[in-house]
Design an enzyme around this catalytic site. Structure first.
Site, PDB file in Angstrom:
ATOM      1  N   HIS B  55      -7.147  12.021   0.811  1.00  0.00           N
ATOM      2  CA  HIS B  55      -6.843  11.199  -0.322  1.00  0.00           C
ATOM      3  C   HIS B  55      -6.505  11.776  -1.449  1.00  0.00           C
ATOM      4  CE1 HIS B  55      -9.605   8.944   2.476  1.00  0.00           C
ATOM      5  NE2 HIS B  55      -8.882   7.767   2.148  1.00  0.00           N
ATOM      6  N   ASP B  58      -9.739  13.042  -3.160  1.00  0.00           N
ATOM      7  CA  ASP B  58     -10.566  13.985  -2.312  1.00  0.00           C
ATOM      8  C   ASP B  58     -10.280  15.416  -3.128  1.00  0.00           C
ATOM      9  OD1 ASP B  58     -11.339  11.956  -0.652  1.00  0.00           O
ATOM     10  OD2 ASP B  58      -9.741  12.529   0.843  1.00  0.00           O
ATOM     11  N   MET B  89      -1.079  14.914   7.182  1.00  0.00           N
ATOM     12  CA  MET B  89      -0.874  13.628   6.437  1.00  0.00           C
ATOM     13  C   MET B  89      -1.473  13.639   5.328  1.00  0.00           C
ATOM     14  SD  MET B  89      -3.653  11.046   6.201  1.00  0.00           S
ATOM     15  CE  MET B  89      -4.761  10.765   7.519  1.00  0.00           C
ATOM     16  N   GLU B 182      -3.116   0.952   8.317  1.00  0.00           N
ATOM     17  CA  GLU B 182      -4.418   1.316   9.099  1.00  0.00           C
ATOM     18  C   GLU B 182      -5.285   0.085   8.838  1.00  0.00           C
ATOM     19  OE1 GLU B 182      -6.819   4.777   8.219  1.00  0.00           O
ATOM     20  OE2 GLU B 182      -8.642   3.840   8.695  1.00  0.00           O
ATOM     21  N   LYS B 184      -8.303  -2.824   9.228  1.00  0.00           N
ATOM     22  CA  LYS B 184      -9.913  -2.802   9.497  1.00  0.00           C
ATOM     23  C   LYS B 184     -10.078  -4.309   9.089  1.00  0.00           C
ATOM     24  CE  LYS B 184     -13.934  -0.899   7.718  1.00  0.00           C
ATOM     25  NZ  LYS B 184     -14.598   0.068   6.721  1.00  0.00           N
ATOM     26  N   GLU B 218      -7.322   2.922  14.099  1.00  0.00           N
ATOM     27  CA  GLU B 218      -8.530   3.787  14.179  1.00  0.00           C
ATOM     28  C   GLU B 218      -9.630   3.221  15.181  1.00  0.00           C
ATOM     29  OE1 GLU B 218     -10.637   4.816  10.339  1.00  0.00           O
ATOM     30  OE2 GLU B 218     -12.399   4.491  11.288  1.00  0.00           O
ATOM     31  N   HIS B 221     -12.464   0.850  13.650  1.00  0.00           N
ATOM     32  CA  HIS B 221     -11.859  -0.195  13.085  1.00  0.00           C
ATOM     33  C   HIS B 221     -11.414  -1.278  14.150  1.00  0.00           C
ATOM     34  CE1 HIS B 221     -10.956   1.870   9.088  1.00  0.00           C
ATOM     35  NE2 HIS B 221     -11.973   2.195   9.340  1.00  0.00           N
ATOM     36  N   ASP B 246      -6.494   7.738  14.161  1.00  0.00           N
ATOM     37  CA  ASP B 246      -7.705   7.951  13.888  1.00  0.00           C
ATOM     38  C   ASP B 246      -8.969   7.867  14.748  1.00  0.00           C
ATOM     39  OD1 ASP B 246      -6.821   8.602  11.255  1.00  0.00           O
ATOM     40  OD2 ASP B 246      -8.126   7.153  10.238  1.00  0.00           O
ATOM     41  N   ASP B 256     -19.368  -0.224   9.682  1.00  0.00           N
ATOM     42  CA  ASP B 256     -18.204   1.048  10.047  1.00  0.00           C
ATOM     43  C   ASP B 256     -19.092   2.414  10.244  1.00  0.00           C
ATOM     44  OD1 ASP B 256     -15.825   2.345  10.308  1.00  0.00           O
ATOM     45  OD2 ASP B 256     -15.528   2.335   8.406  1.00  0.00           O
ATOM     46  N   ASP B 258     -18.200   5.287  12.070  1.00  0.00           N
ATOM     47  CA  ASP B 258     -17.717   6.571  11.921  1.00  0.00           C
ATOM     48  C   ASP B 258     -18.189   7.442  12.936  1.00  0.00           C
ATOM     49  OD1 ASP B 258     -15.366   5.671  10.640  1.00  0.00           O
ATOM     50  OD2 ASP B 258     -16.103   6.244   8.610  1.00  0.00           O
ATOM     51  N   ASP B 288     -11.652  11.000  11.920  1.00  0.00           N
ATOM     52  CA  ASP B 288     -11.830  10.269  10.655  1.00  0.00           C
ATOM     53  C   ASP B 288     -13.408   9.661  10.993  1.00  0.00           C
ATOM     54  OD1 ASP B 288     -12.395   8.855   8.395  1.00  0.00           O
ATOM     55  OD2 ASP B 288     -10.923   7.273   8.915  1.00  0.00           O
TER      56      ASP B 288
END
Lengths: 381, 381, 381, 381
Positions: B55, B58, B89, B182, B184, B218, B221, B246, B256, B258, B288
Site C-alpha cells: 500500500h 506501507d 502489484m 478484492e 470481503k 482472497e 475473505h 491473495d 479475518d 489471515d 496476504d
C-alpha cells in the site's frame, strides 16, 4: 393503511410447496397430511394471497401421463380463476429425484443434463399454460460434496449451455419468459456453484440472451452465509436484474430455515421492504417459507397471514421512517457534505488540497440514526 | 521437485504489511518492533520470495513531503534491485486513516471521495515507479454499520464513478495497470458492499473500461462466510478475470484471520493450488497473511517460509493426484457418461425418452475419489 | 502399522443408521434401497468394524408387536455373534415421529414427556439384551422454533426429571448403563437446549446420579457453530466425563453434514485422534456419518472404510508427531519456561517483580511448530 | 413507564472501556480523542447511568507507581461520589500487554502465569477500594492459534489453580467478591478455552470454592457462534450462577462487534430482557459495547442512551407480552396439556398406553404465538 390486510396490489404470492409443506425434515417424518394443489389454492385465497407459484411436480406428479396432466392443469386453472389467484411464476424441480443426485444442468452424465433440460422445457410449457411470466431456476444440486468429481469451469460451461438453450426455447415458443436465477451457498450439497446472487449476476453477463435473465434473491439463501440480503437485492436492482424475490427469514450460519418473513431478523426485513418500496419494485412479493412442524393447517394459515402482515407493517414503518422529522434532519445534514458534481480533471484533482483532520472531525450521527430506526421498528417513534 | 524451496518462477510475493505486521489486534498492542520496508525486502529475499507488494503508506508515511517520498522510493528501488525482488502489484490504503471512517469511494462526503480518488492516483504513480502491473483495490471501509446512512445504489454508482475515473487515469498516464478488486463481506465494517468475488465480477461488467478490471480473490475473505474459494477463483478464471490472488487461510464464521497458507483448511488449499496449476495461472502467488502474535522475526520467517513450502507441497500433490492410477480410472469412468456434443434440437429433445431409474442407479464412486484425495494429501497414496 | 486395516482393538463402531442411511435430505428423496439391520451388520463385518449401535427403531419398527420384536432381536443377535460384531452402545429415537415435534423430555405436553421416557426405558431394555454398556441420548427436538412457547428453566427441570428417573431405572434393572448426552446447537429445531458439550457437562452436575452420566461429543455438532471439537473433548476427559464419542466431519456454519471422518477438516481430526490416543481413551470410536447421496452400497463401503482408514492414518501421524525430533526440541524448549510448582503465598506473590518486556521478548516458535504439524500431516516430515 | 428514561433502580452500568472506546480496529486508527476516566464518569452521569466498571488499566496506567495510582483512585472515587455513580464490578486486563500474547493463567511460561495472578490480585485490591462486589474474568488470550503448543487438560488445570488461588485471596482479604467468568469462542485467538458459558458452568463445578464463582454471559460472545444467548443465561440462572451480564449486540459468524444493545437482533434482545425481568434478576445490566467509528462523543452519548432506551422499551414490551390477552389464551391452552405431577413408577409407566397419533394431531399455535410476539415488538399488538 391500518389493518395490514393483504390486497391484490401487494402481489403477495406463495409456492404450492410452501403452504403445502408437510414438515418433513432430515430427522423427522411429515407431520401434516398432503394438501392438494386445489386445496392449497383455496387456502391461499382464504388468507388473501394474490398468487401461487409451483414447481412442475408440485402440481403434476412425475409419473403422470399426458391425460392425467391435462386434467390436473384444467382443474387447477379453474380453481385459480374461481378464486382470483394468479400464477406469475413457475419453476422446475431439478433436485428431488435421485436422477439429480449429481446435479442437473451440471451433472457429469450428459444424459442427466439432457433430461434436466427437457424437464425444464416441459415445466416452461406448463407454466405458460397458467400465464406465468417469470421462470425461476434454483440449481439446488448444481454443486459438489467433493471437488474431485468435476472441473468448475466445465460446470459453468454446462450451466451456460443449458441457459442459452432454454432462452432460445422460450423465444421459439413465444413464451416471453424472464428467467430468474436463485443462488444458495450450500445444502443440500456441500458447495453449490454460483453461491451468491452476485455470482449469478456475473454469470448472466456471459449469456447469449442476457437481457432475458435476471436473479431471484432469497432472504434465507443470502443470510445463510451471513451476507446482507438488501445489499444483494440493491446490486441486482441497480443492474436492472431484480426479476423476482423470495421472502422468508433465516439465522446466519445454519441449515436453510425458511422461516416466516421478518420473524428472525426484523431489522433486515425492514431494510429490505423499505428498499423494495422506495425504488418501486413492482414484481411479486413471493414468500418461500413454511410453517413450523408444530402446526396443523390452521397454523399454516397463521404462518401465511403472518408473512403478509409483517410485510405490510414494515411497509408502513418504511413510510414512517421516510417521514420522521429527526431522521429527515439527519439525512439532510448528511447530504450537505455530498456534492453531486463529477470529479475534477486529473490535474486539478492531483493538485487539490484536502484537510484530512477536518474531514474526520465531525460526528456523523449514525448511532442516533440507527436508534431512530429502532424506535420506528418498535413503534415508539 | 523434492525440497520445496521457492524459486523465482513460482512468483511468490508478500505484502510489506504481511511480514511487517506487528501483531496488533483489537484487544492487544503490537508485539514486534517496526520492520522498515528496506528490512522487509531483505527478509523476503532471505526466505526466497520473488516479489513484494505494498500500500502507498506501507512505504511512504502519509505525512511525508515530496523529497522524503522520493528518497524512500529511491532507497527501496535500490534494495529491491540489489535483492532481485520484484514489485508486481501495488495498492492503496483507503481504510487506516480516520478520514475514511465512512468509506472512501462511497463515503457520503464528496470531499472524502475526491480525496480517496486522489490518494489512489498517487498510489498508482508510486506503484508505476516500481513497475507494478497490477493495482489492487480493497474497499475495506466501503460499507456500513447501519443501512440508515446511505442508499446502496448510490454507493454502487459512486464506486463505479471512481473506477471509471481511475481507469482513464491509468490510460492517460500509460501505466498499463490491470485493476484487481478484492471483496470481503464484513470487518472492519458490519457489511461491506460487493461482499463476494462474484459480486465484483458482476459490477465489473458495468464499467466503461471493463477489460482493464478483474478480481483479486482472497482465501480468507471468501472463507469468512463459508464460501468455496476455489469455486470463486474458477468463476473468475472462466470469465478471464483472475488478475491476482491473495493466499492465506481462515476458519469460516470468524474474524479475518489471515493465517499461514494451508494451515487451517489444507484440503481447500489443495483444490485451490491444483486449480491454479492445472489451468496455468501465471500471475503472482501473493501471500496476504501474517505471523501469530507469539512470534519474533525469526518466527515471521518461519511463517513466510511455511506459506511457500505448503504451496509447493500441494503443487506436488496436485501432480500426484493427476497421475494417480486409481484416480485416473475413476475419472475415466466418470467421463464415459459424458458426451460432449451439443443438445439435440427442441423437438428431438422434447420427444426423447430418459430412464430416470437407470440414470440414478449407478454408484458414482465419489467417496472413493475423495478418500484417494485424502490419501494423496496425507502422503499415503 | 502400515496398511491401516481396522482391527477389533481399534473399537471402530458404526450406527445402523449410518451405513443404512438412504440419502434422503430436505430437498431429495432416498437414493438407496433399504438396508436391513442384518445386512448392515454383515456389511460392517465385511469392512472390518468392531461393533454396531442403534436407535430402538433402527432395529425394531415402532409398530412392531412383542413377538415381532423378539424375532428381530434374536435374528440380529445371531448375526452379530456370527460376524463377531459387538453392540457397545444403544440409543433411542426421540425425534422422527410426529409425536415429538415439540420435543420429548421437554415437550409441553406431559403425556408426550411420559411417552418419551417410556420409549427410552424400552430402548434401554433392548440395548441391554445386546450387552450395550453405554446409552446415548441426543435430544434432537429438545428445543424451539420460538422462545414464546416454553420457559427454559422449565425445560431444564423437565430434562433433569427424565434423566434422574432413567438413571434410577437403569439401577433398578441392573443394566449398569453409562449415559452419554450428545449436544447439538440447531437443526432440526432452530435452537436446541444444551447447545454444546460444555452445556451438558454443566447440567450433569445437577443430577442425582451424576456419576452415571457423561457426554458423547460429536465432531459435526461442535463444529457447526465453529467450536473446537478437541477442546470440548478435552474438557470432558479432564472431568472424567468422556463416555462416548461420535466421529464424522463438518464445515462450520452449515447444516449437519455428517461427512466421512477427516474429510473436511483433517487438521482438526488429527488433533482429535492425537488427543484420544495420547490420553488413552479406550471407548468405542463411533462413526456417526453417512455416505454421499451419489453412492450405491459399494460406495457406502468405501465411505465406511475411509472413516477407519483415516483414523488409523492419523493415529500413525500422532505417533510421528510425538517422535519428531524438531517438534520434541521445540516442546522441550517451551517446557523450560514452565515451572510446575505451586504459586507462592499471597505476600510473596504480591511483592514479586516481573519483567514484562523480558517475558514478552522471546519468539515462541509456534509458527514453526504448526508448520511441522502440517508437514507430518502431509507425510513430508 | 413512558419516556424510557434510565433510573438508578435499573442498574445500568458501562465499562470505562466502552464509552471510552476510541474506535481503533484491526484496519484503522483511533478516531476519537482519549476520554479520561473522570470525564467518562461524568459522561455516564450525564446520560443517566447507574454505575461504571473498569479493568485495572482502564483506570491506572500499567506503568504508574503507587502514588500516581493512589491519586488516580482518589480522584475517581470523588468523581463517582459527586456524580452518584457506583462501581459494582471490577475486572483485570490480561490481554493487552505483549506479555500475555500466549495467555495469562494458561500461558506456557509459569512466570507469565504468576504475573497474571499477581496482576489480578492487584486489580481485586483496586476494585475493592471502590466497593466492587463482582469481579469479572474474561480470559481473552487463554487459547491458541495452534493446538500444537499446549495440552488442553494442562491449560484447564492451570486455569483452575489460578481460580482456586484467587478465591482464597478474596477470602483472605475479606473482599467478598463473586467471580463471574466470561466466555468467548474466538478472537483475538483462533480458539479460546471455555468457549461458551456452558463450558464455564461445567468448569466452575470443579473449583474448591465453587459457590464464589459464576458466569458473566455476553450477548456478542454467545452470538458469535450462533448460539441462543437467552438459553445460556437461563441455564446459568437455573443453576444459581448468573452473577453478572454483558449486554450488547452481534450478528452471528463475525468478528466481535459489540454493537448497541438490541440494534442487530431485537427479537433476541427481547427474549433476554423478558427473561431477566420475569425471573427478577437484580444485578447490574452492564453494557459492554461501543459506538461506531463514525461518531464523536456526542455520538457516544447517543450510543449509550440508545442501549438503555432499548432495554427499557423491551422491558415495557415484556410486560405487554405477559398481559396480551390472545397470548395469555394460547399459553393457557398450552398449559392444559401439562400435568405437573411426577412420572408414574416404573411398572406403571412401562404398562401405560400412549396414542401417538392423537398426541401429534393438535396444532400447537406457535406460529400465531410468534407472530403475536412480533406484533408486540413492532408496537402493533
Amino acid at each position: 393503511m391500518s389493518n395490514y390486510e393483504p390486497k391484490p396490489e401487494h402481489k403477495f404470492t406463495f409456492g404450492l410447496w410452501t403452504v403445502g409443506n408437510r414438515g418433513r425434515d432430515p430427522f423427522g417424518d411429515a407431520v401434516r397430511e398432503t394438501l392438494t394443489p386445489v386445496n392449497a389454492v383455496k387456502l391461499l385465497a382464504e388468507v388473501g394471497a394474490y398468487g401461487v407459484n409451483f414447481h412442475d411436480n408440485d402440481l403434476v406428479p412425475i409419473e403422470a401421463g399426458p391425460s392425467e396432466r391435462d386434467a390436473i392443469v384444467a382443474e387447477l386453472r379453474k380453481t385459480c380463476e374461481a378464486n382470483n389467484i394468479k400464477v406469475p411464476m413457475a419453476t422446475v424441480n431439478l433436485f428431488y429425484e435421485p436422477v439429480f443426485r449429481d446435479g442437473a444442468f451440471t451433472a457429469n452424465d450428459s444424459k442427466v443434463r439432457a433430461y434436466a433440460v427437457q424437464k425444464t422445457m416441459q415445466a416452461m410449457d406448463l407454466g405458460a399454460e397458467f400465464g406465468a411470466e417469470t421462470f425461476v431456476l434454483w440449481g439446488g444440486r448444481e454443486g459438489v460434496e467433493t471437488d474431485a468429481c468435476r472441473s468448475v469451469p466445465d460446470a459453468i460451461k454446462r450451466f451456460r449451455e443449458a441457459l442459452d438453450y432454454l432462452c432460445e426455447y422460450s423465444k421459439s415458443q413465444g413464451y416471453g419468459y424472464k428467467f430468474a436465477l436463485e443462488a444458495k451457498p450450500n445444502e443440500p450439497r456441500a458447495d453449490i456453484y454460483f453461491a451468491t446472487t452476485g455470482s449469478y449476476l456475473a454469470f448472466i453477463e456471459t449469456l447469449e440472451n442476457k437481457e432475458m435473465v435476471g436473479v431471484n434473491p432469497e432472504v434465507a439463501h443470502e443470510t445463510m452465509p451471513g451476507l446482507n440480503m438488501m445489499h444483494a437485492v440493491a446490486q441486482a436492482w441497480e443492474a436492472g436484474k431484480l426479476f423476482h424475490i423470495d421472502l422468508n427469514d433465516q439465522v446466519p450460519g445454519r441449515y436453510d430455515q425458511d422461516l416466516r418473513f421478518g420473524s428472525a431478523n426484523p431489522k433486515g426485513a425492514f431494510w429490505l421492504v423499505k428498499f423494495l418500496e422506495d425504488v418501486g419494485y413492482n414484481g411479486p412479493r413471493h414468500f418461500d417459507a413454511h410453517a413450523y412442524r408444530t402446526e396443523d393447517y390452521d397454523g399454516v394459515k397463521d404462518f401465511a397471514r403472518g408473512c403478509m402482515r409483517t410485510y405490510l407493517i414494515l411497509k408502513e414503518k418504511a413510510d414512517q421512517w421516510n417521514n420522521n422529522e429527526e431522521i429527515r434532519d439527519i439525512i439532510a445534514e448528511i447530504e450537505t457534505t455530498n456534492k453531486n458534481g463529477p470529479l475534477d480533471d486529473f490535474d486539478a484533482l492531483q493538485s487539490s488540497e484536502f484537510d484530512r483532520a477536518a474531514l474526520a472531525s465531525k460526528g456523523l450521527k449514525y448511532e442516533r440514526l440507527d436508534q431512530l430506526t429502532m424506535d420506528v421498528l418498535f413503534g415508539i417513534a
